[in-house]
Design a protein around this motif. Structure first.
Motif, mmCIF file in Angstrom:
data_model
loop_
_atom_site.group_PDB
_atom_site.id
_atom_site.type_symbol
_atom_site.label_atom_id
_atom_site.label_comp_id
_atom_site.label_asym_id
_atom_site.label_seq_id
_atom_site.Cartn_x
_atom_site.Cartn_y
_atom_site.Cartn_z
ATOM 1 N N VAL A 29 0.819 -1.210 0.000
ATOM 2 C CA VAL A 29 0.000 0.000 0.000
ATOM 3 C C VAL A 29 0.856 1.264 0.000
ATOM 4 O O VAL A 29 0.431 2.297 -0.514
ATOM 5 N N ILE A 34 -4.015 6.124 -2.322
ATOM 6 C CA ILE A 34 -5.215 5.519 -1.762
ATOM 7 C C ILE A 34 -6.390 6.489 -1.838
ATOM 8 O O ILE A 34 -6.253 7.680 -1.562
ATOM 9 N N ASN A 53 0.877 8.440 -2.400
ATOM 10 C CA ASN A 53 1.964 7.597 -1.917
ATOM 11 C C ASN A 53 3.192 8.405 -1.520
ATOM 12 O O ASN A 53 4.031 7.934 -0.767
ATOM 13 N N ARG A 72 -2.703 5.273 6.684
ATOM 14 C CA ARG A 72 -2.114 4.044 6.145
ATOM 15 C C ARG A 72 -1.169 3.463 7.187
ATOM 16 O O ARG A 72 -0.415 4.188 7.818
ATOM 17 N N ASN A 74 1.729 0.909 7.008
ATOM 18 C CA ASN A 74 2.528 0.110 6.079
ATOM 19 C C ASN A 74 2.904 -1.253 6.668
ATOM 20 O O ASN A 74 2.996 -2.242 5.935
ATOM 21 N N VAL A 79 -5.122 0.223 4.978
ATOM 22 C CA VAL A 79 -5.500 1.635 4.986
ATOM 23 C C VAL A 79 -6.792 1.779 5.782
ATOM 24 O O VAL A 79 -7.570 0.816 5.925
#
Length: 127
Positions: A29, A34, A53, A72, A74, A79
């Protein structure tokens, strides 16, 4: 196979909060822009909150500013959409989406900018 699995929707009273989650598989992600969208009955799908991103700054539709936040994790490859002060007009099916790489701001609201979509989760806000 790249997939997004959305969950966390439900029924909540006006003024309440919900957190939607979207778990990614088959991709990272952190490499994707997103978007969270929603679609109410009889209406078009509309963009709600976005996280590119390359930055931590979020962008939100005017209708949810100050109430919704996209984030988010990671490490969990997941998310989230934190929704506070929910109102009946927030009732809709909510979708998470991911677009590979960087997207210019003007493209964030376009559904065809996104490569991967979650299945949608229903949010119902009672008055």
């Amino acid at each position: 196979e790249v997939q997004l699995q959305a969950y966390g929707g439900g029924l909540v009273q006006a003024g309440g909060s919900l957190r939607l989650s979207c778990a990614a598989s088959g991709f990272i992600v952190g490499d994707y822009t997103i978007g969270w969208f929603r679609q109410a009955p009889g209406k078009e799908r509309e963009g709600v909150s976005f996280l590119r991103n390359t930055e931590s700054r979020t962008r939100n539709a005017d209708s949810v500013k100050g109430r919704f936040t996209v984030s988010r994790d990671n490490a969990k490859n997941t998310v989230y959409l934190q929704m506070n002060s929910l109102q009946p007009e927030d009732t809709a099916v909510y979708f998470c989406a991911a677009a590979k790489g960087y997207k210019i701001v003007s493209s964030l609201w376009a559904t065809d900018s996104y490569d991967v979509w979650g299945q949608g989760t229903q949010v119902t806000v009672s008055s």
